[in-house]
Scaffold this motif. Structure first.
Motif, PDB file in Angstrom:
ATOM      1  N   ALA A 171     -27.316  16.598 -44.133  1.00  0.00           N
ATOM      2  CA  ALA A 171     -28.624  15.962 -44.217  1.00  0.00           C
ATOM      3  C   ALA A 171     -28.487  14.439 -44.116  1.00  0.00           C
ATOM      4  CB  ALA A 171     -29.311  16.343 -45.527  1.00  0.00           C
ATOM      5  N   PHE A 172     -27.468  13.900 -44.768  1.00  0.00           N
ATOM      6  CA  PHE A 172     -27.224  12.454 -44.687  1.00  0.00           C
ATOM      7  C   PHE A 172     -26.914  12.053 -43.251  1.00  0.00           C
ATOM      8  CE2 PHE A 172     -24.524   8.746 -44.543  1.00  0.00           C
ATOM      9  CZ  PHE A 172     -25.109   7.873 -45.452  1.00  0.00           C
ATOM     10  N   LYS A 173     -26.075  12.826 -42.583  1.00  0.00           N
ATOM     11  CA  LYS A 173     -25.714  12.518 -41.205  1.00  0.00           C
ATOM     12  C   LYS A 173     -26.940  12.561 -40.299  1.00  0.00           C
ATOM     13  CE  LYS A 173     -20.979  14.255 -41.663  1.00  0.00           C
ATOM     14  NZ  LYS A 173     -19.968  15.250 -41.212  1.00  0.00           N
ATOM     15  N   ALA A 174     -27.809  13.556 -40.535  1.00  0.00           N
ATOM     16  CA  ALA A 174     -29.033  13.660 -39.736  1.00  0.00           C
ATOM     17  C   ALA A 174     -29.926  12.451 -39.979  1.00  0.00           C
ATOM     18  CB  ALA A 174     -29.773  14.949 -40.079  1.00  0.00           C
ATOM     19  N   GLY A 175     -30.074  12.068 -41.250  1.00  0.00           N
ATOM     20  CA  GLY A 175     -30.892  10.904 -41.578  1.00  0.00           C
ATOM     21  C   GLY A 175     -30.339   9.631 -40.985  1.00  0.00           C
ATOM     22  N   MET A 176     -29.017   9.482 -41.026  1.00  0.00           N
ATOM     23  CA  MET A 176     -28.383   8.295 -40.451  1.00  0.00           C
ATOM     24  C   MET A 176     -28.598   8.252 -38.942  1.00  0.00           C
ATOM     25  SD  MET A 176     -26.680   5.527 -40.944  1.00  0.00           S
ATOM     26  CE  MET A 176     -26.137   5.721 -42.650  1.00  0.00           C
ATOM     27  N   THR A 177     -28.501   9.390 -38.288  1.00  0.00           N
ATOM     28  CA  THR A 177     -28.704   9.444 -36.847  1.00  0.00           C
ATOM     29  C   THR A 177     -30.133   9.055 -36.480  1.00  0.00           C
ATOM     30  OG1 THR A 177     -27.046  11.205 -36.633  1.00  0.00           O
ATOM     31  CG2 THR A 177     -28.584  10.929 -34.811  1.00  0.00           C
ATOM     32  N   VAL A 178     -31.098   9.577 -37.238  1.00  0.00           N
ATOM     33  CA  VAL A 178     -32.500   9.243 -36.988  1.00  0.00           C
ATOM     34  C   VAL A 178     -32.753   7.761 -37.206  1.00  0.00           C
ATOM     35  CG1 VAL A 178     -34.867   9.587 -37.813  1.00  0.00           C
ATOM     36  CG2 VAL A 178     -33.358  11.551 -37.498  1.00  0.00           C
ATOM     37  N   PHE A 179     -32.169   7.226 -38.276  1.00  0.00           N
ATOM     38  CA  PHE A 179     -32.375   5.805 -38.552  1.00  0.00           C
ATOM     39  C   PHE A 179     -31.765   4.936 -37.449  1.00  0.00           C
ATOM     40  CE2 PHE A 179     -31.050   1.731 -40.377  1.00  0.00           C
ATOM     41  CZ  PHE A 179     -32.292   1.251 -40.776  1.00  0.00           C
ATOM     42  N   CYS A 180     -30.575   5.287 -36.997  1.00  0.00           N
ATOM     43  CA  CYS A 180     -29.929   4.500 -35.930  1.00  0.00           C
ATOM     44  C   CYS A 180     -30.746   4.583 -34.640  1.00  0.00           C
ATOM     45  CB  CYS A 180     -28.502   4.984 -35.704  1.00  0.00           C
ATOM     46  SG  CYS A 180     -27.358   4.522 -37.041  1.00  0.00           S
ATOM     47  N   LEU A 181     -31.350   5.744 -34.381  1.00  0.00           N
ATOM     48  CA  LEU A 181     -32.229   5.882 -33.225  1.00  0.00           C
ATOM     49  C   LEU A 181     -33.443   4.972 -33.381  1.00  0.00           C
ATOM     50  CD1 LEU A 181     -33.083   7.228 -30.589  1.00  0.00           C
ATOM     51  CD2 LEU A 181     -34.074   9.092 -31.942  1.00  0.00           C
ATOM     52  N   ALA A 182     -33.995   4.907 -34.601  1.00  0.00           N
ATOM     53  CA  ALA A 182     -35.134   4.029 -34.857  1.00  0.00           C
ATOM     54  C   ALA A 182     -34.763   2.573 -34.627  1.00  0.00           C
ATOM     55  CB  ALA A 182     -35.632   4.228 -36.291  1.00  0.00           C
ATOM     56  N   VAL A 183     -33.554   2.203 -34.992  1.00  0.00           N
ATOM     57  CA  VAL A 183     -33.093   0.828 -34.744  1.00  0.00           C
ATOM     58  C   VAL A 183     -33.061   0.545 -33.247  1.00  0.00           C
ATOM     59  CG1 VAL A 183     -31.148  -0.758 -34.940  1.00  0.00           C
ATOM     60  CG2 VAL A 183     -31.761   0.672 -36.884  1.00  0.00           C
ATOM     61  N   CYS A 184     -32.517   1.489 -32.487  1.00  0.00           N
ATOM     62  CA  CYS A 184     -32.446   1.309 -31.030  1.00  0.00           C
ATOM     63  C   CYS A 184     -33.841   1.138 -30.436  1.00  0.00           C
ATOM     64  CB  CYS A 184     -31.740   2.507 -30.390  1.00  0.00           C
ATOM     65  SG  CYS A 184     -29.990   2.683 -30.838  1.00  0.00           S
ATOM     66  N   LEU A 185     -34.786   1.960 -30.874  1.00  0.00           N
ATOM     67  CA  LEU A 185     -36.156   1.855 -30.378  1.00  0.00           C
ATOM     68  C   LEU A 185     -36.797   0.539 -30.812  1.00  0.00           C
ATOM     69  CD1 LEU A 185     -37.418   5.493 -31.067  1.00  0.00           C
ATOM     70  CD2 LEU A 185     -36.806   4.499 -28.852  1.00  0.00           C
ATOM     71  N   SER A 186     -36.465   0.093 -32.013  1.00  0.00           N
ATOM     72  CA  SER A 186     -37.099  -1.110 -32.550  1.00  0.00           C
ATOM     73  C   SER A 186     -36.834  -2.348 -31.697  1.00  0.00           C
ATOM     74  CB  SER A 186     -36.607  -1.363 -33.975  1.00  0.00           C
ATOM     75  OG  SER A 186     -35.275  -1.868 -34.003  1.00  0.00           O
ATOM     76  N   THR A 187     -35.688  -2.382 -31.027  1.00  0.00           N
ATOM     77  CA  THR A 187     -35.362  -3.559 -30.223  1.00  0.00           C
ATOM     78  C   THR A 187     -36.398  -3.799 -29.130  1.00  0.00           C
ATOM     79  OG1 THR A 187     -33.970  -2.307 -28.679  1.00  0.00           O
ATOM     80  CG2 THR A 187     -32.898  -3.224 -30.625  1.00  0.00           C
ATOM     81  N   ALA A 188     -36.972  -2.702 -28.612  1.00  0.00           N
ATOM     82  CA  ALA A 188     -37.991  -2.819 -27.571  1.00  0.00           C
ATOM     83  C   ALA A 188     -39.377  -3.059 -28.161  1.00  0.00           C
ATOM     84  CB  ALA A 188     -38.009  -1.560 -26.703  1.00  0.00           C
ATOM     85  N   PHE A 189     -39.656  -2.435 -29.318  1.00  0.00           N
ATOM     86  CA  PHE A 189     -40.996  -2.537 -29.898  1.00  0.00           C
ATOM     87  C   PHE A 189     -41.256  -3.882 -30.573  1.00  0.00           C
ATOM     88  CE2 PHE A 189     -41.018   2.048 -29.304  1.00  0.00           C
ATOM     89  CZ  PHE A 189     -42.353   2.285 -28.961  1.00  0.00           C
ATOM     90  N   VAL A 190     -40.201  -4.579 -31.002  1.00  0.00           N
ATOM     91  CA  VAL A 190     -40.420  -5.927 -31.553  1.00  0.00           C
ATOM     92  C   VAL A 190     -40.125  -6.991 -30.498  1.00  0.00           C
ATOM     93  CG1 VAL A 190     -39.982  -5.224 -33.922  1.00  0.00           C
ATOM     94  CG2 VAL A 190     -38.094  -6.136 -32.548  1.00  0.00           C
ATOM     95  N   LYS A 191     -39.900  -6.540 -29.279  1.00  0.00           N
ATOM     96  CA  LYS A 191     -39.726  -7.420 -28.122  1.00  0.00           C
ATOM     97  C   LYS A 191     -38.535  -8.373 -28.280  1.00  0.00           C
ATOM     98  CE  LYS A 191     -43.160  -5.481 -26.098  1.00  0.00           C
ATOM     99  NZ  LYS A 191     -42.917  -4.579 -24.949  1.00  0.00           N
ATOM    100  N   GLN A 192     -37.474  -7.840 -28.864  1.00  0.00           N
ATOM    101  CA  GLN A 192     -36.225  -8.591 -28.909  1.00  0.00           C
ATOM    102  C   GLN A 192     -35.340  -8.262 -27.718  1.00  0.00           C
ATOM    103  OE1 GLN A 192     -36.115 -11.355 -30.603  1.00  0.00           O
ATOM    104  NE2 GLN A 192     -34.405 -10.914 -31.956  1.00  0.00           N
ATOM    105  N   HIS A 193     -35.599  -7.128 -27.096  1.00  0.00           N
ATOM    106  CA  HIS A 193     -34.794  -6.698 -25.960  1.00  0.00           C
ATOM    107  C   HIS A 193     -35.651  -5.952 -24.950  1.00  0.00           C
ATOM    108  CE1 HIS A 193     -30.674  -7.627 -27.238  1.00  0.00           C
ATOM    109  NE2 HIS A 193     -31.054  -7.307 -28.464  1.00  0.00           N
ATOM    110  N   SER A 194     -35.212  -6.025 -23.706  1.00  0.00           N
ATOM    111  CA  SER A 194     -35.731  -5.143 -22.676  1.00  0.00           C
ATOM    112  C   SER A 194     -35.105  -3.770 -22.877  1.00  0.00           C
ATOM    113  CB  SER A 194     -35.365  -5.689 -21.292  1.00  0.00           C
ATOM    114  OG  SER A 194     -35.506  -4.692 -20.293  1.00  0.00           O
TER     115      SER A 194
END
Length: 225
Positions: A171-194
């Motif tokens: 469960a921890f591994k799944a949560g960590m994976t989801v959070f890391c995915l959210a970080v990757c998506l966040s780079t585009a949604f806060v307009k820090q990256h293309s």
């Protein structure tokens, strides 16, 4: 309470070459990175950088709430390294080596092919705690040196290392994976990256993945370990 693998209370700089503390020398990679980061940020003007942009960037709205995973990423990097340094030195070596590899690729790209993004909103449609945090991040981090994205590269490396950590639950591994995915998506949604910055981080991570995990495994197999 888990017992640390290494008693760091006995650590002294004079003991850095001792086998039990030698893994900490990998942290020098951060010193080199921050020096290069400072130089590239201050010596390469934005007008000399190639703008990174793809049509998908225009379809992604600025969404300030994504600054939560984006900002928590900084704590995630530190916490992951500290945890592994305490409880799994091998994974500390794996993750820090993974990070160094991505840093080498990224800084080489930033110097030889400097990039920038022009996606940041000129004004925020809303004034709240999230946009204030985004504004602070904008003020501390220029829009240059963006491709490949280290936010994405580190996140993939962190997720990959945690997925190999035997001391935590599925469960921890799944949560960590989801959070890391959210970080990757966040780079585009806060307009820090293309989005392209994130895509270009993937081949860097594939090389780091091979070097850190699969190459080491093959070496051990050849030695009959």
């Amino acid at each position: 309470m888990k017992k640390p693998e290494v008693n760091y209370r006995e650590f002294r700089l004079s003991r850095l070459n001792e086998e039990r503390f030698s893994h900490l020398k990998l942290l020098w990679g951060w010193v080199v990175y921050f020096v290069l980061f400072f130089l590239t940020e201050n010596l390469i003007p934005a007008e000399n950088c190639y703008p990174v942009h793809i049509p998908l960037d225009d379809m992604i709205p600025f969404t300030e709430v994504f600054v939560i995973p984006y900002a928590l990423w900084y704590l995630l990097v530190v916490w992951s390294l500290v945890y592994f340094a305490l409880y799994n030195v091998d994974n500390f070596k794996n993750l820090q080596t993974y990070i160094i590899i991505t840093q080498v690729f990224a800084m080489t790209a930033y110097i030889l092919f400097p990039t920038r993004q022009d996606l940041r909103p000129e004004v925020f449609a809303r004034d709240n705690i999230f946009t204030q945090i985004v504004g602070f991040i904008y003020s501390m981090d220029t829009n240059t040196g963006v491709c490949p994205s280290l936010h994405v590269a580190y996140s993939i490396g962190i997720a990959s290392t945690w997925l190999r950590e035997k001391s935590v639950s599925a469960a921890f591994k799944a949560g960590m994976t989801v959070f890391c995915l959210a970080v990757c998506l966040s780079t585009a949604f806060v307009k820090q990256h293309s989005v392209l910055d994130g895509i270009m981080a993937i081949p860097v991570c594939l090389f780091a993945e091979w070097w850190v995990f699969h190459r080491k495994k093959k070496t051990r197999e050849n030695k009959g370990e």
